[in-house]
Motif scaffolding. Sequence first.
Motif, PDB file in Angstrom:
ATOM      1  N   ALA A   1     -17.203  20.290  43.642  1.00 43.04           N
ATOM      2  CA  ALA A   1     -16.906  20.704  42.275  1.00 43.04           C
ATOM      3  C   ALA A   1     -16.973  22.217  42.128  1.00 43.04           C
ATOM      4  CB  ALA A   1     -17.887  20.046  41.311  1.00 43.04           C
ATOM      5  N   THR A   2     -16.038  22.726  41.367  1.00 44.75           N
ATOM      6  CA  THR A   2     -16.039  24.167  41.081  1.00 44.75           C
ATOM      7  C   THR A   2     -16.611  24.447  39.694  1.00 44.75           C
ATOM      8  OG1 THR A   2     -13.761  24.004  40.292  1.00 44.75           O
ATOM      9  CG2 THR A   2     -14.082  24.641  42.593  1.00 44.75           C
ATOM     10  N   LEU A   3     -16.610  23.449  38.839  1.00 41.77           N
ATOM     11  CA  LEU A   3     -17.152  23.608  37.496  1.00 41.77           C
ATOM     12  C   LEU A   3     -18.593  23.113  37.444  1.00 41.77           C
ATOM     13  CD1 LEU A   3     -14.093  22.285  35.464  1.00 41.77           C
ATOM     14  CD2 LEU A   3     -14.735  24.682  35.852  1.00 41.77           C
ATOM     15  N   ASP A   4     -19.446  23.870  36.778  1.00 43.28           N
ATOM     16  CA  ASP A   4     -20.862  23.501  36.691  1.00 43.28           C
ATOM     17  C   ASP A   4     -21.060  22.137  36.053  1.00 43.28           C
ATOM     18  OD1 ASP A   4     -21.642  25.848  37.887  1.00 43.28           O
ATOM     19  OD2 ASP A   4     -22.118  26.873  35.998  1.00 43.28           O
ATOM     20  N   ASN A   5     -20.356  21.860  34.959  1.00 43.60           N
ATOM     21  CA  ASN A   5     -20.566  20.579  34.275  1.00 43.60           C
ATOM     22  C   ASN A   5     -20.112  19.396  35.136  1.00 43.60           C
ATOM     23  OD1 ASN A   5     -17.859  21.372  33.884  1.00 43.60           O
ATOM     24  ND2 ASN A   5     -17.673  20.078  32.054  1.00 43.60           N
ATOM     25  N   VAL A   6     -19.080  19.585  35.934  1.00 41.43           N
ATOM     26  CA  VAL A   6     -18.620  18.521  36.833  1.00 41.43           C
ATOM     27  C   VAL A   6     -19.649  18.310  37.937  1.00 41.43           C
ATOM     28  CG1 VAL A   6     -16.820  17.820  38.455  1.00 41.43           C
ATOM     29  CG2 VAL A   6     -16.202  18.937  36.298  1.00 41.43           C
ATOM     30  N   ARG A   7     -20.179  19.384  38.481  1.00 39.28           N
ATOM     31  CA  ARG A   7     -21.200  19.291  39.519  1.00 39.28           C
ATOM     32  C   ARG A   7     -22.453  18.603  38.982  1.00 39.28           C
ATOM     33  NH1 ARG A   7     -20.392  23.690  41.606  1.00 39.28           N
ATOM     34  NH2 ARG A   7     -21.407  25.000  40.045  1.00 39.28           N
ATOM     35  N   GLU A   8     -22.876  18.984  37.771  1.00 41.40           N
ATOM     36  CA  GLU A   8     -24.065  18.375  37.169  1.00 41.40           C
ATOM     37  C   GLU A   8     -23.861  16.888  36.911  1.00 41.40           C
ATOM     38  OE1 GLU A   8     -24.704  20.812  33.757  1.00 41.40           O
ATOM     39  OE2 GLU A   8     -25.321  22.541  34.964  1.00 41.40           O
ATOM     40  N   ARG A   9     -22.661  16.526  36.435  1.00 37.46           N
ATOM     41  CA  ARG A   9     -22.370  15.117  36.190  1.00 37.46           C
ATOM     42  C   ARG A   9     -22.431  14.325  37.492  1.00 37.46           C
ATOM     43  NH1 ARG A   9     -19.380  11.534  37.736  1.00 37.46           N
ATOM     44  NH2 ARG A   9     -18.076  13.024  38.799  1.00 37.46           N
ATOM     45  N   ALA A  10     -21.854  14.879  38.559  1.00 35.61           N
ATOM     46  CA  ALA A  10     -21.862  14.193  39.852  1.00 35.61           C
ATOM     47  C   ALA A  10     -23.283  14.087  40.401  1.00 35.61           C
ATOM     48  CB  ALA A  10     -20.953  14.914  40.838  1.00 35.61           C
ATOM     49  N   ASP A  11     -24.084  15.135  40.205  1.00 34.73           N
ATOM     50  CA  ASP A  11     -25.491  15.076  40.640  1.00 34.73           C
ATOM     51  C   ASP A  11     -26.250  13.987  39.887  1.00 34.73           C
ATOM     52  OD1 ASP A  11     -25.420  17.066  42.600  1.00 34.73           O
ATOM     53  OD2 ASP A  11     -25.947  18.663  41.174  1.00 34.73           O
ATOM     54  N   ARG A  12     -26.038  13.905  38.574  1.00 36.18           N
ATOM     55  CA  ARG A  12     -26.698  12.856  37.778  1.00 36.18           C
ATOM     56  C   ARG A  12     -26.255  11.475  38.247  1.00 36.18           C
ATOM     57  NH1 ARG A  12     -25.324  16.111  33.484  1.00 36.18           N
ATOM     58  NH2 ARG A  12     -23.630  14.691  32.919  1.00 36.18           N
ATOM     59  N   ALA A  13     -24.960  11.335  38.506  1.00 38.30           N
ATOM     60  CA  ALA A  13     -24.443  10.040  38.968  1.00 38.30           C
ATOM     61  C   ALA A  13     -25.063   9.678  40.322  1.00 38.30           C
ATOM     62  CB  ALA A  13     -22.924  10.082  39.065  1.00 38.30           C
ATOM     63  N   ALA A  14     -25.168  10.654  41.222  1.00 41.07           N
ATOM     64  CA  ALA A  14     -25.757  10.396  42.541  1.00 41.07           C
ATOM     65  C   ALA A  14     -27.208   9.944  42.398  1.00 41.07           C
ATOM     66  CB  ALA A  14     -25.669  11.643  43.415  1.00 41.07           C
ATOM     67  N   ARG A  15     -27.953  10.599  41.521  1.00 40.14           N
ATOM     68  CA  ARG A  15     -29.353  10.201  41.311  1.00 40.14           C
ATOM     69  C   ARG A  15     -29.437   8.787  40.729  1.00 40.14           C
ATOM     70  NH1 ARG A  15     -29.631  15.535  39.528  1.00 40.14           N
ATOM     71  NH2 ARG A  15     -29.689  14.867  37.352  1.00 40.14           N
ATOM     72  N   SER A  16     -28.519   8.464  39.833  1.00 36.73           N
ATOM     73  CA  SER A  16     -28.512   7.120  39.244  1.00 36.73           C
ATOM     74  C   SER A  16     -28.187   6.057  40.287  1.00 36.73           C
ATOM     75  CB  SER A  16     -27.483   7.039  38.114  1.00 36.73           C
ATOM     76  OG  SER A  16     -27.865   7.865  37.052  1.00 36.73           O
ATOM     77  N   TRP A  17     -27.181   6.308  41.120  1.00 36.57           N
ATOM     78  CA  TRP A  17     -26.836   5.353  42.184  1.00 36.57           C
ATOM     79  C   TRP A  17     -28.007   5.188  43.144  1.00 36.57           C
ATOM     80  CZ3 TRP A  17     -23.213   2.008  41.623  1.00 36.57           C
ATOM     81  CH2 TRP A  17     -22.041   2.308  40.941  1.00 36.57           C
ATOM     82  N   GLU A  18     -28.673   6.282  43.483  1.00 39.20           N
ATOM     83  CA  GLU A  18     -29.818   6.204  44.395  1.00 39.20           C
ATOM     84  C   GLU A  18     -30.956   5.390  43.774  1.00 39.20           C
ATOM     85  OE1 GLU A  18     -31.626   6.424  47.883  1.00 39.20           O
ATOM     86  OE2 GLU A  18     -29.646   7.300  47.535  1.00 39.20           O
ATOM     87  N   ALA A  19     -31.194   5.595  42.480  1.00 38.61           N
ATOM     88  CA  ALA A  19     -32.237   4.814  41.796  1.00 38.61           C
ATOM     89  C   ALA A  19     -31.889   3.326  41.807  1.00 38.61           C
ATOM     90  CB  ALA A  19     -32.402   5.316  40.363  1.00 38.61           C
TER      91      ALA A  19
END
Length: 73
Positions: free
Chosen positions: A22-40
């Motif tokens: 991701a080049t946009l901060d909000n897209v990167r943050e959304r993907a990070d949140r999604a990754a943490r949710s999938w891991e949980a």
Amino acid sequence: MADDAHFYRVRADAERANAEAATLDNVRERADRAARSWEAMAVRAERTRVMRETREAATIAAREHASDEAVSG
């Protein structure tokens, strides 16, 4: 699904890759949140599997014990 934890981890990996790309901060943050949710979800799926296996083993042991008592009783 046959192996929920594996599926969830694959999705988490994909989201981490999305975050890295991701080049946009909000897209990167959304993907990070999604990754943490999938891991949980993967962790919960593994914990559920272990609890289910433990419960099933206890049930089998109790049935065998009851069967042994009926035979020897």
